[in-house]
Write a protein that holds these residues in place. Structure first.
Motif, PDB file in Angstrom:
ATOM      1  N   GLU A 327     -84.586  77.571   4.721  1.00 56.97           N
ATOM      2  CA  GLU A 327     -85.855  77.025   4.273  1.00 56.97           C
ATOM      3  C   GLU A 327     -86.227  75.719   4.972  1.00 56.97           C
ATOM      4  OE1 GLU A 327     -83.562  78.243   1.973  1.00 56.97           O
ATOM      5  OE2 GLU A 327     -84.747  80.098   1.971  1.00 56.97           O
ATOM      6  N   PHE A 328     -85.247  75.046   5.576  1.00 57.40           N
ATOM      7  CA  PHE A 328     -85.522  73.742   6.176  1.00 57.40           C
ATOM      8  C   PHE A 328     -86.159  73.896   7.551  1.00 57.40           C
ATOM      9  CE2 PHE A 328     -84.388  70.296   9.057  1.00 57.40           C
ATOM     10  CZ  PHE A 328     -84.827  69.183   8.352  1.00 57.40           C
ATOM     11  N   GLU A 329     -87.216  73.127   7.794  1.00 55.73           N
ATOM     12  CA  GLU A 329     -87.820  73.008   9.113  1.00 55.73           C
ATOM     13  C   GLU A 329     -88.328  71.576   9.278  1.00 55.73           C
ATOM     14  OE1 GLU A 329     -90.979  75.756   9.745  1.00 55.73           O
ATOM     15  OE2 GLU A 329     -89.657  77.474  10.062  1.00 55.73           O
ATOM     16  N   LEU A 330     -88.193  71.055  10.486  1.00 51.85           N
ATOM     17  CA  LEU A 330     -88.686  69.720  10.783  1.00 51.85           C
ATOM     18  C   LEU A 330     -89.679  69.804  11.928  1.00 51.85           C
ATOM     19  CD1 LEU A 330     -88.504  66.619  10.378  1.00 51.85           C
ATOM     20  CD2 LEU A 330     -86.685  66.611  12.106  1.00 51.85           C
ATOM     21  N   ALA A 336     -91.806  73.560  18.707  1.00 55.27           N
ATOM     22  CA  ALA A 336     -91.104  74.541  17.882  1.00 55.27           C
ATOM     23  C   ALA A 336     -90.501  73.821  16.686  1.00 55.27           C
ATOM     24  CB  ALA A 336     -90.005  75.235  18.681  1.00 55.27           C
ATOM     25  N   PRO A 337     -90.433  74.471  15.528  1.00 59.44           N
ATOM     26  CA  PRO A 337     -89.785  73.839  14.372  1.00 59.44           C
ATOM     27  C   PRO A 337     -88.305  73.573  14.671  1.00 59.44           C
ATOM     28  CG  PRO A 337     -91.032  75.796  13.715  1.00 59.44           C
ATOM     29  CD  PRO A 337     -90.954  75.816  15.211  1.00 59.44           C
ATOM     30  N   LEU A 338     -87.810  72.437  14.229  1.00 55.74           N
ATOM     31  CA  LEU A 338     -86.410  72.080  14.420  1.00 55.74           C
ATOM     32  C   LEU A 338     -85.627  72.442  13.167  1.00 55.74           C
ATOM     33  CD1 LEU A 338     -86.797  68.539  16.074  1.00 55.74           C
ATOM     34  CD2 LEU A 338     -87.217  70.821  17.034  1.00 55.74           C
ATOM     35  N   ARG A 348     -81.197  72.205  16.102  1.00 53.97           N
ATOM     36  CA  ARG A 348     -81.786  72.986  17.182  1.00 53.97           C
ATOM     37  C   ARG A 348     -83.054  72.272  17.652  1.00 53.97           C
ATOM     38  NH1 ARG A 348     -80.810  77.083  13.213  1.00 53.97           N
ATOM     39  NH2 ARG A 348     -79.285  78.650  13.883  1.00 53.97           N
ATOM     40  N   GLN A 349     -83.223  72.204  18.976  1.00 53.34           N
ATOM     41  CA  GLN A 349     -84.432  71.582  19.501  1.00 53.34           C
ATOM     42  C   GLN A 349     -84.611  71.935  20.970  1.00 53.34           C
ATOM     43  OE1 GLN A 349     -83.750  67.120  19.958  1.00 53.34           O
ATOM     44  NE2 GLN A 349     -82.016  67.708  18.676  1.00 53.34           N
TER      45      GLN A 349
END
Length: 392
Positions: A327-330, A336-338, A348-349
């Protein structure tokens, strides 16, 4: 050991807000600890390391969290501690853990492991914003330590993807003779094998002369016997000699690695995906461009803020569980969402590949596929990580 004046001032203002605001429901206290080491001697001092490197990134993250938190009854406080060479980093971490269980650490591998292994850290949430050592994401991983700085393996893989795409199969190498140069060389070589590439001729940089005067004479002779190659990799972790390689090689070939085409976490030439707005806010605060460790500290602060916003909680256990969940996205201004890898805590990035005046490409590049996400083509994937601390 000292505390940053600006961060303390921000803390004081926010602490008053916590005490006086009737809306305050969740108080989030974060401690940023920075290991301050004397830089090794280099041939040039044109690009000194900013004294506030990393610190301003954390402060910008604090501002961003506070902007959102103001509407949700959440208050944020940041304390900054600088630990100088010869001082006890573990003791500083222990003191910080007595105040909060949310720590952002800009330090080397040894200090990070000391911090994560403290009994007091067993229920804490720590973020690594200072070391790209792949071992921290592999066999030396720690369950309470997440990583917002890309690993060196992720940056190396970004370069190799570019070489494969351009069909630059013949790779020559110049490496420094310091331990960190050798570590970067080993990472580059491991990444090359991963993508079916290999290094040809290689040389070790051993000059100690003033290259500001001699580079145009010395470097062509030094590179003359490298033979034919498509690209010249330079492994210079301390930014000592790499600047003198470009345009001075015997053969006119592109340079990459520590000079020329560089894989970075962040750079001022990243302008798409709203990045220009982040750059502008950072430069207004710091009066300089945002650098890799600034971005990593900002990402750690924002990861905390995003998790608090989504969960309504401020304890380390709840935040960690949410960050490692699907559920987490930054939103990291990289297109792209991290997200965090649940098996080793790496954020991830995408990795920008830059030259000093422009973004050249951004990895993962087109055509590099993965069953989970293309971002997992960068760095240690789950089967090869060797990390067992996360039990996933």
């Amino acid at each position: 050991m000292k505390r940053s004046r600006l961060a303390c001032a921000l803390t004081s203002v926010l602490t008053v807000g916590i005490a006086t605001s009737a809306m305050a429901e969740v108080a989030v206290n974060i401690h940023y600890l920075k290991q301050v080491l004397e830089a090794p001697p280099t041939l040039s001092n044109l690009d000194p390391v900013p004294e506030d490197l990393g610190v301003v990134g954390a402060e910008l993250g604090l501002q961003d969290n506070s902007t959102t938190g103001r509407f949700l009854g959440q208050t944020y406080a940041l304390t900054v501690t600088e630990v100088y060479d010869g001082e006890d980093f573990a003791e500083a971490v222990r003191a910080a853990l007595a105040e909060t269980d949310l720590l952002v650490l800009d330090a080397g591998t040894e200090q990070l492991l000391q911090a994560a292994d403290l009994p007091e850290a067993a229920g804490a949430l720590l973020f690594n914003s200072g070391s790209g050592d792949a071992a921290l994401r592999g066999t030396e991983c720690r369950a309470r330590l997440l990583h917002t700085l890309p690993s060196d393996a992720m940056r190396a893989d970004a370069l190799m993807q570019f070489f494969v795409t351009r069909r630059w199969d013949e790779i020559a190498l110049i490496a420094g003779d310091r331990p960190d140069d050798q570590a970067w060389t080993d990472t580059l070589e491991s990444s090359a094998r991963k993508f079916g590439l290999s290094f040809g001729a290689r040389k070790t940089w051993v000059f100690d002369a003033d290259m500001r005067r001699n580079a145009s004479q010395e470097v062509p002779l030094f590179t003359q016997d490298l033979g034919e190659y498509d690209v010249l990799l330079v492994a210079d972790a301390a930014d000592d000699f790499a600047r003198y390689i470009s345009y001075n090689t015997w053969r006119p070939r592109p340079v990459a690695g520590s000079e020329g085409l560089r894989p970075v976490a962040w750079h001022r030439v990243v302008e798409q995906w709203g990045a220009a707005q982040l750059q502008s806010r950072f430069e207004k605060l710091a009066e300089r461009p945002m650098l890799d460790r600034d971005y990593a500290a900002w990402a750690a602060m924002r990861a905390i803020g995003e998790a608090v916003t989504r969960t309504g909680a401020a304890d380390a256990e709840t935040l960690r569980s949410f960050m490692l969940s699907p559920e987490f996205e930054l939103a990291g201004f990289k297109g792209a969402p991290l997200t965090f890898r649940s098996w080793n805590g790496q954020l991830r990035q995408p990795i920008p590949l830059v030259q000093e005046r422009a973004l050249v490409a951004q990895a993962p590049l087109e055509g590099f596929l993965h069953q989970r996400t293309e971002l997992d083509t960068l760095g240690l994937d789950q089967p090869e990580s060797g990390c067992t601390a996360f039990h996933n």
